[in-house]
Design a protein around this motif. Structure first.
Motif, PDB file in Angstrom:
ATOM      1  N   ASP A  96       0.838  -1.193   0.000  1.00 29.54           N
ATOM      2  CA  ASP A  96       0.000   0.000   0.000  1.00 29.54           C
ATOM      3  C   ASP A  96       0.875   1.245   0.000  1.00 29.54           C
ATOM      4  N   GLU A  97       2.186   1.040  -0.176  1.00 25.16           N
ATOM      5  CA  GLU A  97       3.148   2.133  -0.108  1.00 25.16           C
ATOM      6  C   GLU A  97       2.924   3.079  -1.289  1.00 25.16           C
ATOM      7  N   THR A  98       2.857   4.356  -1.008  1.00 24.86           N
ATOM      8  CA  THR A  98       2.659   5.349  -2.057  1.00 24.86           C
ATOM      9  C   THR A  98       4.014   5.832  -2.553  1.00 24.86           C
ATOM     10  N   THR A  99       3.996   6.382  -3.758  1.00 22.26           N
ATOM     11  CA  THR A  99       5.244   6.906  -4.324  1.00 22.26           C
ATOM     12  C   THR A  99       5.086   8.393  -4.580  1.00 22.26           C
ATOM     13  N   ARG A 100       6.236   9.046  -4.653  1.00 25.77           N
ATOM     14  CA  ARG A 100       6.264  10.475  -4.980  1.00 25.77           C
ATOM     15  C   ARG A 100       7.296  10.675  -6.090  1.00 25.77           C
ATOM     16  N   ILE A 101       7.117  11.689  -6.884  1.00 25.18           N
ATOM     17  CA  ILE A 101       8.035  11.984  -7.985  1.00 25.18           C
ATOM     18  C   ILE A 101       9.159  12.863  -7.455  1.00 25.18           C
ATOM     19  N   CYS A 102      10.403  12.425  -7.733  1.00 27.62           N
ATOM     20  CA  CYS A 102      11.580  13.207  -7.339  1.00 27.62           C
ATOM     21  C   CYS A 102      11.639  14.451  -8.221  1.00 27.62           C
ATOM     22  N   ASN A 103      11.789  15.612  -7.589  1.00 25.53           N
ATOM     23  CA  ASN A 103      11.832  16.872  -8.335  1.00 25.53           C
ATOM     24  C   ASN A 103      13.113  17.009  -9.171  1.00 25.53           C
ATOM     25  N   HIS A 104      14.131  16.220  -8.857  1.00 25.90           N
ATOM     26  CA  HIS A 104      15.409  16.339  -9.561  1.00 25.90           C
ATOM     27  C   HIS A 104      15.497  15.395 -10.762  1.00 25.90           C
ATOM     28  N   ASP A 164      12.850  13.167 -11.754  1.00 27.41           N
ATOM     29  CA  ASP A 164      11.511  12.843 -12.284  1.00 27.41           C
ATOM     30  C   ASP A 164      11.184  11.362 -12.228  1.00 27.41           C
ATOM     31  N   ARG A 165      11.755  10.623 -11.284  1.00 33.21           N
ATOM     32  CA  ARG A 165      11.438   9.215 -11.124  1.00 33.21           C
ATOM     33  C   ARG A 165      10.515   9.035  -9.926  1.00 33.21           C
ATOM     34  N   ALA A 166       9.693   7.973 -10.006  1.00 36.28           N
ATOM     35  CA  ALA A 166       8.786   7.663  -8.887  1.00 36.28           C
ATOM     36  C   ALA A 166       9.594   6.952  -7.812  1.00 36.28           C
ATOM     37  N   ILE A 167       9.545   7.493  -6.583  1.00 35.93           N
ATOM     38  CA  ILE A 167      10.313   6.973  -5.450  1.00 35.93           C
ATOM     39  C   ILE A 167       9.333   6.688  -4.308  1.00 35.93           C
ATOM     40  N   PRO A 168       9.525   5.582  -3.579  1.00 36.75           N
ATOM     41  CA  PRO A 168       8.647   5.336  -2.426  1.00 36.75           C
ATOM     42  C   PRO A 168       8.655   6.536  -1.474  1.00 36.75           C
ATOM     43  N   SER A 169       7.498   6.902  -0.986  1.00 35.99           N
ATOM     44  CA  SER A 169       7.337   8.098  -0.158  1.00 35.99           C
ATOM     45  C   SER A 169       8.240   8.096   1.065  1.00 35.99           C
ATOM     46  N   LEU A 170       8.453   6.924   1.673  1.00 39.01           N
ATOM     47  CA  LEU A 170       9.288   6.852   2.864  1.00 39.01           C
ATOM     48  C   LEU A 170      10.750   7.190   2.565  1.00 39.01           C
ATOM     49  N   ILE A 210      11.838   9.283  -0.051  1.00 40.47           N
ATOM     50  CA  ILE A 210      11.984  10.427  -0.947  1.00 40.47           C
ATOM     51  C   ILE A 210      12.998  11.443  -0.450  1.00 40.47           C
ATOM     52  N   ASP A 211      13.033  11.726   0.850  1.00 46.76           N
ATOM     53  CA  ASP A 211      13.978  12.731   1.363  1.00 46.76           C
ATOM     54  C   ASP A 211      15.425  12.267   1.206  1.00 46.76           C
ATOM     55  N   LEU A 212      15.692  11.009   1.556  1.00 46.40           N
ATOM     56  CA  LEU A 212      17.035  10.458   1.432  1.00 46.40           C
ATOM     57  C   LEU A 212      17.432  10.388  -0.047  1.00 46.40           C
ATOM     58  N   HIS A 213      16.504   9.953  -0.883  1.00 47.42           N
ATOM     59  CA  HIS A 213      16.781   9.860  -2.321  1.00 47.42           C
ATOM     60  C   HIS A 213      17.091  11.237  -2.888  1.00 47.42           C
ATOM     61  N   TYR A 214      16.275  12.235  -2.564  1.00 50.12           N
ATOM     62  CA  TYR A 214      16.461  13.572  -3.118  1.00 50.12           C
ATOM     63  C   TYR A 214      17.817  14.152  -2.719  1.00 50.12           C
ATOM     64  N   ALA A 215      18.217  13.936  -1.480  1.00 51.34           N
ATOM     65  CA  ALA A 215      19.516  14.451  -1.026  1.00 51.34           C
ATOM     66  C   ALA A 215      20.651  13.816  -1.843  1.00 51.34           C
ATOM     67  N   HIS A 216      20.594  12.508  -2.046  1.00 56.53           N
ATOM     68  CA  HIS A 216      21.629  11.809  -2.828  1.00 56.53           C
ATOM     69  C   HIS A 216      21.566  12.210  -4.304  1.00 56.53           C
ATOM     70  N   CYS A 217      20.369  12.241  -4.845  1.00 57.25           N
ATOM     71  CA  CYS A 217      20.157  12.517  -6.268  1.00 57.25           C
ATOM     72  C   CYS A 217      20.631  13.922  -6.632  1.00 57.25           C
ATOM     73  N   SER A 218      20.242  14.910  -5.881  1.00 58.62           N
ATOM     74  CA  SER A 218      20.605  16.291  -6.221  1.00 58.62           C
ATOM     75  C   SER A 218      22.089  16.558  -5.996  1.00 58.62           C
ATOM     76  N   ARG A 219      22.705  15.854  -5.071  1.00 56.76           N
ATOM     77  CA  ARG A 219      24.128  16.043  -4.800  1.00 56.76           C
ATOM     78  C   ARG A 219      25.003  15.350  -5.846  1.00 56.76           C
ATOM     79  N   ASN A 220      24.583  14.182  -6.358  1.00 55.50           N
ATOM     80  CA  ASN A 220      25.457  13.358  -7.197  1.00 55.50           C
ATOM     81  C   ASN A 220      25.074  13.252  -8.675  1.00 55.50           C
ATOM     82  N   LEU A 221      23.829  13.515  -8.999  1.00 54.01           N
ATOM     83  CA  LEU A 221      23.391  13.314 -10.383  1.00 54.01           C
ATOM     84  C   LEU A 221      23.036  14.630 -11.061  1.00 54.01           C
ATOM     85  N   GLU A 222      23.152  14.635 -12.369  1.00 57.14           N
ATOM     86  CA  GLU A 222      22.847  15.810 -13.179  1.00 57.14           C
ATOM     87  C   GLU A 222      22.105  15.341 -14.425  1.00 57.14           C
TER      88      GLU A 222
END
Length: 199
Positions: free
Chosen positions: A6-14, A16-22, A24-36
């Motif tokens: 029943d886990e919901t997903t959210r779209i990463c603003n960096h 644009d991939r669907a990431i599990p809501s739980l 998203i914060d950890l993913h966004y920090a890694h994604c914005s720091r390391n990926l372009e």
């Protein structure tokens, strides 16, 4: 046994991939720091490899044959089909030459003639395939003197026909035989001079 999520997903603003809501914060920090995001293709690439990605994938490259600059992804198509300096072969004599020179070469080469052994007529090379399909095989006596056959052309001042050029294979064969003959002759001459110096 699969567990229904029943886990919901959210779209990463960096990215644009669907990431599990739980996560998203950890993913966004890694994604914005390391990926372009690549500005050309939109792929996410590590920031430290972004320039390398652009140079290896999107940077314009020059054709090694004609020096025209183009995108890397169309270079192989250009070299194989469009490059004016690519090597092609004449359909009449199979001589390899740059594509830019092919039309002029075939204009001359296609006007050469060969004797049709079925009807005993000289046929232009460019008309050979059509002639072979239409040739009745009835021998005509046109091979004899060219005076009767080409009288109208001579009256108009047509140039004499040039002798046929040797095929490339025949030329290479002649060069090879000549080279072997020279080599054998020089070896024979050396042995002859060595025996005459001994006496």
């Amino acid at each position: 046994m699969a567990v229904a999520s029943d886990e919901t997903t959210r779209i990463c603003n960096h990215c644009d991939r669907a990431i599990p809501s739980l996560n998203i914060d950890l993913h966004y920090a890694h994604c914005s720091r390391n990926l372009e995001k690549c500005k050309v293709c939109g792929d996410m690439v590590p920031k430290k490899h972004a320039e390398e990605h652009f140079l290896n994938t999107h940077a314009p490259v020059a054709c090694s044959l004609c020096s025209e600059t183009m995108e890397r992804e169309i270079l192989d198509i250009h070299r194989g089909e469009n490059c004016p300096r690519r090597i092609v072969t004449c359909e009449f004599c199979e001589f390899p030459l740059p594509a830019i020179d092919l039309a002029e070469h075939q204009e001359f080469c296609g006007n050469r003639t060969e004797l049709c052994h079925l009807c005993n007529r000289y046929i232009r090379l460019r008309e050979r395939y059509n002639h072979e399909s239409r040739c009745t095989g009835i021998a005509e006596n046109n091979v004899g003197s060219s005076r009767n056959v080409r009288a109208p052309e001579r009256e108009r001042g047509a140039q004499r026909r040039q002798p046929p050029e040797y095929s490339r294979r025949r030329l290479l064969f002649t060069i090879a035989i000549t080279g072997i003959a020279v080599l054998l002759g020089s070896l024979f001459f050396q042995k002859k001079t060595e025996t005459s110096q001994v006496h």
